[in-house]
Design a protein around this motif. Structure first.
Motif, PDB file in Angstrom:
ATOM      1  N   ALA A 192       0.849  -1.196   0.000  1.00  0.00           N
ATOM      2  CA  ALA A 192       0.000   0.000   0.000  1.00  0.00           C
ATOM      3  C   ALA A 192       0.875   1.232   0.000  1.00  0.00           C
ATOM      4  O   ALA A 192       2.003   1.214   0.499  1.00  0.00           O
ATOM      5  CB  ALA A 192      -0.929   0.013   1.204  1.00  0.00           C
ATOM      6  N   ALA A 193       0.324   2.310  -0.547  1.00  0.00           N
ATOM      7  CA  ALA A 193       1.053   3.572  -0.604  1.00  0.00           C
ATOM      8  C   ALA A 193       0.096   4.721  -0.309  1.00  0.00           C
ATOM      9  O   ALA A 193      -1.081   4.668  -0.675  1.00  0.00           O
ATOM     10  CB  ALA A 193       1.708   3.769  -1.960  1.00  0.00           C
ATOM     11  N   GLY A 194       0.625   5.739   0.345  1.00  0.00           N
ATOM     12  CA  GLY A 194      -0.109   6.967   0.567  1.00  0.00           C
ATOM     13  C   GLY A 194       0.658   8.136  -0.002  1.00  0.00           C
ATOM     14  O   GLY A 194       1.899   8.161   0.058  1.00  0.00           O
ATOM     15  N   GLN A 195      -0.053   9.091  -0.592  1.00  0.00           N
ATOM     16  CA  GLN A 195       0.601  10.235  -1.209  1.00  0.00           C
ATOM     17  C   GLN A 195      -0.189  11.510  -0.935  1.00  0.00           C
ATOM     18  O   GLN A 195      -1.415  11.532  -1.084  1.00  0.00           O
ATOM     19  CB  GLN A 195       0.704  10.051  -2.726  1.00  0.00           C
ATOM     20  CG  GLN A 195       1.460   8.809  -3.150  1.00  0.00           C
ATOM     21  CD  GLN A 195       1.565   8.649  -4.646  1.00  0.00           C
ATOM     22  OE1 GLN A 195       1.093   9.512  -5.414  1.00  0.00           O
ATOM     23  NE2 GLN A 195       2.175   7.580  -5.100  1.00  0.00           N
ATOM     24  N   VAL A 196       0.519  12.555  -0.553  1.00  0.00           N
ATOM     25  CA  VAL A 196      -0.066  13.888  -0.441  1.00  0.00           C
ATOM     26  C   VAL A 196       0.360  14.663  -1.680  1.00  0.00           C
ATOM     27  O   VAL A 196       1.550  14.719  -2.013  1.00  0.00           O
ATOM     28  CB  VAL A 196       0.431  14.613   0.823  1.00  0.00           C
ATOM     29  CG1 VAL A 196      -0.005  16.082   0.812  1.00  0.00           C
ATOM     30  CG2 VAL A 196      -0.104  13.912   2.072  1.00  0.00           C
TER      31      VAL A 196
END
Length: 213
Positions: free
Chosen positions: A206-210
């Motif tokens: 999983a990845a999170g990006q702002v």
């Protein structure tokens, strides 16, 4: 000119995550917190759950942002890695996200505001630092997803008064710092956990990006 803040979290095939990590991408998206604001984290911790908004006398539930709110927003922005390498990694990883919002994809947008910052303000420093990565940015392989999921559940599974208070603080941020009074605060709490649970159950990373647009 108006800007839109975006926080996106997606499930990614585990092998794809491993390929990116093997190319040393963790130096930009999974590194410890380092911000170009000396003492910023200590300052935020000293504020704890104090309100950073002055309630409106004409519109109940709304309010204007105090100087501390803009200082906190600037602190989060300063912690965002905007290097070319980090942006290249984000683009590579985003290409692996599911095509539609659902179990494997969460997307929050807000005019003039970073949705992650609203969540962090709602949770407070101690809880926010239990979330993976660097203030909304992270890249986890399948094993890391499973290892970090309990802490994310402990942080985001809010009920009763704590959930009500968090939703009120999200609304304050979205109306006082941003210009998005109709933002779905419930989804901002529930969506990230939904995706990480899906990734854990399917053996995905999983990845999170702002991002700002």
């Amino acid at each position: 000119m108006s800007v839109t803040g975006v926080w996106i979290i997606g499930a990614v095939p585990d092998q794809e995550v491993r390929n990116v990590l093997s190319a040393s991408a963790q130096n930009s998206v999974s590194a410890p917190v380092h911000c170009a604001v000396p003492g910023g984290l200590e300052w935020w911790r000293s504020k704890g759950q104090a309100s950073m908004f002055t309630p409106s006398t004409s519109s109940p539930g709304d309010g204007s942002a105090d100087e501390d709110a803009f200082r906190l927003s600037a602190f989060f922005d300063a912690c965002h890695d905007e290097s070319d390498h980090a942006e290249e990694v984000r683009d590579t990883v985003m290409a692996q996200f599911p095509p539609e919002v659902g179990e494997g994809l969460f997307v929050a947008t807000a005019r003039k505001a970073n949705p992650f910052s609203a969540l962090a303000y709602a949770l407070g420093p101690a809880a926010t630092l239990r979330l993976p990565g660097r203030f909304g940015d992270f890249l986890l392989d399948a094993g890391q997803v499973r290892a970090q999921l309990p802490a994310v559940e402990e942080t985001l599974l809010l009920t009763g008064i704590p959930r009500r208070d968090a939703i009120e603080r999200i609304h304050a941020w979205m109306t006082g710092v941003g210009d998005d009074p109709d933002h779905d605060a419930d989804e901002l709490l529930d969506g990230p956990l939904r995706v990480l649970r899906h990734a854990a159950s399917t053996g995905s990373g999983a990845a999170g990006q702002v991002r700002w647009y």
